[in-house]
Design an enzyme around this catalytic site. Structure first.
Site, PDB file in Angstrom:
ATOM      1  N   GLN A 192     -20.350  19.662   7.966  1.00 30.19           N
ATOM      2  CA  GLN A 192     -19.428  18.477   8.074  1.00 30.19           C
ATOM      3  C   GLN A 192     -19.493  17.732   6.564  1.00 30.19           C
ATOM      4  O   GLN A 192     -20.503  17.522   6.095  1.00 30.19           O
ATOM      5  CB  GLN A 192     -19.751  17.556   9.057  1.00 30.19           C
ATOM      6  N   GLU A 249     -20.263  32.422  15.254  1.00 36.20           N
ATOM      7  CA  GLU A 249     -19.889  32.094  13.941  1.00 36.20           C
ATOM      8  C   GLU A 249     -19.518  33.244  13.096  1.00 36.20           C
ATOM      9  O   GLU A 249     -20.042  34.445  13.221  1.00 36.20           O
ATOM     10  CB  GLU A 249     -20.829  31.162  13.087  1.00 36.20           C
ATOM     11  N   ASN A 286     -15.387  23.660  17.393  1.00 33.48           N
ATOM     12  CA  ASN A 286     -15.121  23.194  16.286  1.00 33.48           C
ATOM     13  C   ASN A 286     -14.363  23.923  15.057  1.00 33.48           C
ATOM     14  O   ASN A 286     -14.948  24.419  14.275  1.00 33.48           O
ATOM     15  CB  ASN A 286     -16.394  22.269  15.870  1.00 33.48           C
ATOM     16  N   CYS A 333      -9.742  18.389  13.184  1.00 35.17           N
ATOM     17  CA  CYS A 333      -9.677  17.740  11.942  1.00 35.17           C
ATOM     18  C   CYS A 333      -8.092  17.650  11.877  1.00 35.17           C
ATOM     19  O   CYS A 333      -7.490  16.843  11.065  1.00 35.17           O
ATOM     20  CB  CYS A 333     -10.122  18.256  10.845  1.00 35.17           C
ATOM     21  N   GLU A 336     -11.323  12.946  12.348  1.00 37.00           N
ATOM     22  CA  GLU A 336     -11.702  13.911  13.533  1.00 37.00           C
ATOM     23  C   GLU A 336     -11.541  13.715  14.634  1.00 37.00           C
ATOM     24  O   GLU A 336     -11.932  12.386  15.251  1.00 37.00           O
ATOM     25  CB  GLU A 336     -13.346  14.450  13.185  1.00 37.00           C
TER      26      GLU A 336
END
Length: 469
Positions: free
Chosen positions: A288, A338, A388, A416, A462
């Site tokens: 972040q 990921e 996310n 976002c 966000e």
């Protein structure tokens, strides 16, 4: 004084010069239109400086007091939730709540740091206002309009001084280099963008992208040696870099797997402290951009999860594992997914370094990994999912896997750009079962939204949206 007289710009009246100073009469006289136009031009405000243009482009709210910035962002998120409510109504779902929202909207959580909060900045190389083709800065204009000007970011308020210092040194280096900048790939040139990453531990990483064109290995080695010398013992040593990376890239964006990051100097990683944990960060790992704001965000995510001791936390698009690792003490197990392989290596190292043993991380695209993970999941074991994703949102197969896994009763979506592709994900999560789309699971419903201002001076924030079923 009346408000209208305060807001109305002053009228400009052109007084005629004294008779002795008047120009001789000629056969042509100015028309009334020309006189009005001359008066208009003489009264028009001055053109904004290049620094102001850049600030307006990159940080469009920079002129507003911070409380007003938060109000602008609140209104933006309110409109997004109204849009979602309307779209759900079109699908036959009664989602209208007070104010026309799909769920209650909390006030925007302010950023603890307002100026210089970014821990990562990307600087371009292009022609500046003075014509210098080796200007290092940010863009004003667009490629489509062919009016790009690269302006130094010295006055941009969300970029810390350390990043600006590294950018200035990089510009000094390439200005003394005989090699040209690479502005358009097909026109040749070599020097490209600079990425600077910093941490609250005082670490600084610089990543320089270089187009090799047709240069041989000896010439490339010489350029890397000069770059290292400049930043270690030359004028650039003032930057005190923790890590200096070099990447040869023939594409706009290039991952480590496509073209490895070459460490020229220092440590292969920088470190950051967050919520009492230490995190290792690789050149292309997601973290972040506002560290202080991220701490508030992750604390709220932990509260909203309402995870019990037997709960498994599914951390999708986990980056270096920050969310999962910060919540590992609340749950029985953390499973992270990921796509960036180096980020997964960081996440595994971070877990081991912090003595956290109940985490496992999977490398690969979420749409390939997640369906396999959830296909054989025991429904008796409760799951809480946190996603996310990037601005592109979640792949449809990821949404389908979440919908069809009945063990997931609670989902936190961090976005976002909720008005963008994330909106499609929201509708897919909440729509009635659809056999054609293989969405057989019970639909979710939005129950709470909390915006976090991770990007002061910009229009973005966000949004954490809690879904349950």
């Amino acid at each position: 004084m009346a408000l209208c007289s305060v807001l109305r710009p002053p009228r400009c009246r052109l007084r005629p010069p004294p008779l002795a100073l008047r120009c001789p009469v000629t056969t042509t006289t100015a028309t009334p239109w020309a006189r009005k136009e001359k008066a208009r031009v003489s009264c028009s405000p001055p053109e904004p400086s290049w620094e102001e243009r850049l600030a307006n482009a990159v940080t469009p709210l920079w002129r507003l007091p911070y409380q007003e910035q938060l109000q602008v962002k609140y209104e933006s998120q309110r409109k997004t939730l109204q849009t979602l409510a309307s779209r759900l109504e079109e699908l036959g779902i009664d989602a209208q709540k007070p104010g026309g929202l799909c769920c209650p909207l909390q006030p925007v959580v302010p950023s603890p740091i307002i100026n210089g909060y970014r821990n990562k900045s990307t600087f371009s190389v292009n022609r500046g206002p003075d014509g210098n083709p080796k200007t290092v800065g940010l863009y004003v204009g667009t490629g489509r309009e062919r009016n790009i000007v690269c302006v130094k970011a010295n006055h941009v308020e969300n970029i810390p001084s350390k990043h600006k210092q590294v950018a200035q040194c990089y510009e000094e280096f390439i200005c003394h280099s005989p090699l040209d900048p690479c502005i358009l790939f097909h026109e040749g040139g070599h020097w490209r963008e600079l990425v600077v990453r910093t941490s609250r531990c005082g670490h600084t990483m610089a990543i320089i992208t270089f187009h090799p064109q047709q240069l041989g290995q000896e010439v490339l080695a010489a350029q890397k040696a000069l770059l290292k010398e400049f930043f270690t013992s030359g004028p650039g040593a003032v930057c005190a870099l923790t890590s200096l990376y070099f990447q040869e890239s023939t594409m706009t964006r290039c991952s480590h797997e496509q073209s490895p990051y070459q460490l020229l100097h220092g440590a292969p990683h920088i470190s950051e402290e967050l919520l009492g944990l230490s995190f290792r960060i690789s050149p292309d790992a997601f973290f972040q951009v506002n560290t202080a704001g991220a701490e508030l965000l992750y604390q709220a995510v932990g509260e909203l999860c309402q995870a019990a001791g037997d709960t498994v936390l599914l951390d999708i698009c986990c980056g270096t594992g920050t969310i999962g690792l910060s919540l590992a003490h609340r749950v029985s197990k953390v499973i992270g997914v990921e796509m960036v392989e180096k980020a997964v290596e960081d996440a595994e190292w971070n877990a081991a370094f912090n003595g956290i043993s109940n985490c496992e991380f999977h490398s690969g695209k979420a749409e390939a990994v997640l369906p396999q993970l959830l296909a054989s999941w025991e429904d008796a074991q409760p799951l809480v999912a946190v996603v996310n994703p990037s601005r592109a949102g979640l792949h449809y197969r990821v949404v389908r896997a979440i919908r069809n896994c009945s063990a997931i009763r609670r989902l936190l979506y961090i976005s976002c750009k909720p008005e963008g592709e994330a909106m499609r994900n929201f509708l897919e999560l909440c729509c009635p079962p659809d056999p054609r789309k293989k969405l057989a699971g019970e639909p979710f419903a939005p129950v709470m939204a909390i915006p976090f201002d991770m990007f002061p001076h910009t229009v973005h924030c966000e949004l954490v949206l809690l879904f349950t079923r």
